[in-house]
Scaffold this active site. Sequence first.
Site: not given
Ligand code: AMP
Length: 214
Positions: A13, A87, A161, A172
């Site tokens: 994404k 999400r 990360r 996740r």
């Molecule tokens: P990402 O970079 O999108 O993989 O997000 C990293 C982490 O941020 C996720 O594993 C969640 O802990 C948190 N996170 C990101 N976006 C959301 C969302 N829309 N709702 C809830 N938690 C989020």
Amino acid sequence: MNIILLGPPGAGKGTQARILVDEHDMIQLSTGDMLREAKDSGTEMGKIVADVMARGDLVTDDIVIGLIREKLQGDKKGGFIFDGFPRTLAQADALTGLLAETGEKLDAVIEMQVDDEALVSRITARSTCSNCGEVYNDHTKPIPADGICTSCGQKAEFKRRSDDNEESLKNRLMEYYKKTSPLIGYYYAKGALTRVDGLGDIDAVKAEIAAALD
Ligand code: AMP
């Protein structure tokens, strides 16, 4: 044009969002990036979310909806790319309301499909340029030997990360299947969903997304 990129962690994404930003002057709204920024700069909210993110759980709807609400007030340029948001169903409903408040609408939801084994191997091999966020992969796009990022041309640090480890990733993925994957049906029923094969190389996926947005 306002679009959602929907898919599990590692579906690509962020990579595709960056391409859309470059080519269509769109604005990438990655709640993951916003939360990491808050965490790194040590804000109160950052402290609250740090442990939740490390475990790979979802942070509360209120927090991420608040982040998105703020961004929707700003410059719209060529439109918004929602990357990693919504999400949950509550977030999806909130997004509909927030867009309506600003006179905007959702033009497309792109589901990026990638099988689970590919996700695990992608995530455990990925790193990003600390200057510009370009994503590298140990197998398909290794970090340049001279340490100069191929995207921004800067001498860079290439970071992994902290939640890109197998334990957090398992969680996740579980969060994705339990709480986010129902959004596929939700947007399908709204007539907004297009599926693309996220397993191809970056250009192939980009072409599929372009065709879907045409
Ligand atoms: P990402 O970079 O999108 O993989 O997000 C990293 C982490 O941020 C996720 O594993 C969640 O802990 C948190 N996170 C990101 N976006 C959301 C969302 N829309 N709702 C809830 N938690 C989020």
